[in-house]
Design an enzyme around this catalytic site. Sequence first.
Site, PDB file in Angstrom:
ATOM      1  N   ARG A  31      17.147  -0.601   3.289  1.00 22.42           N
ATOM      2  CA  ARG A  31      18.262  -0.872   4.195  1.00 22.42           C
ATOM      3  C   ARG A  31      17.759  -1.384   5.542  1.00 22.42           C
ATOM      4  NH1 ARG A  31      21.278   4.736   2.794  1.00 22.42           N
ATOM      5  NH2 ARG A  31      22.105   4.118   0.764  1.00 22.42           N
ATOM      6  N   ARG A 104      -3.845   5.419   4.878  1.00 20.62           N
ATOM      7  CA  ARG A 104      -3.730   6.109   3.600  1.00 20.62           C
ATOM      8  C   ARG A 104      -5.060   6.673   3.106  1.00 20.62           C
ATOM      9  NH1 ARG A 104      -5.513   1.290   2.027  1.00 20.62           N
ATOM     10  NH2 ARG A 104      -6.246   0.964  -0.088  1.00 20.62           N
TER      11      ARG A 104
END
Length: 145
Positions: A31, A104
């Site tokens: 979104r 990460r």
Amino acid sequence: MQEQVAFLATVTVLGVLEQAYFAMQVIYARRKYKVSPPNITGNPEFERIYRAQVNCSEYFPLFLSVLWVSGIYFHQGVAACTGILYLFGRYQYFHGYAASAQGRLAPLYFSSCILWILIGLSSLGLLAHWLPVDVAYLLKHHTGL
């Protein structure tokens, strides 16, 4: 029987909730960055969030398998505590990856190490199950103690 697996079941449900949280983050990112399904490319921030979620999902079956095997054949408490560490590492991995590809790495190494520990516990537990050895007997008859 339920007491024998209650910790494992709790960690499993926590893991499922974590997976749901990661999936929701992808929905929010779609979104925010206007990436409509089925597209998986677009804004780099979206792509990192998407990849983090997919990577966590790919490892989840492996994690669940060794969590339960180590909990049943090695020790439920040790497996559950190790499982919590794994879930924490994956949470850190997800958010580190969402921030930057480099972010990460440390959580990835941590969670991979924890996964290998669970694999080791599973292997030891199964080895002890299939090759029951009376240590006291071995000591007495092979060392003269």
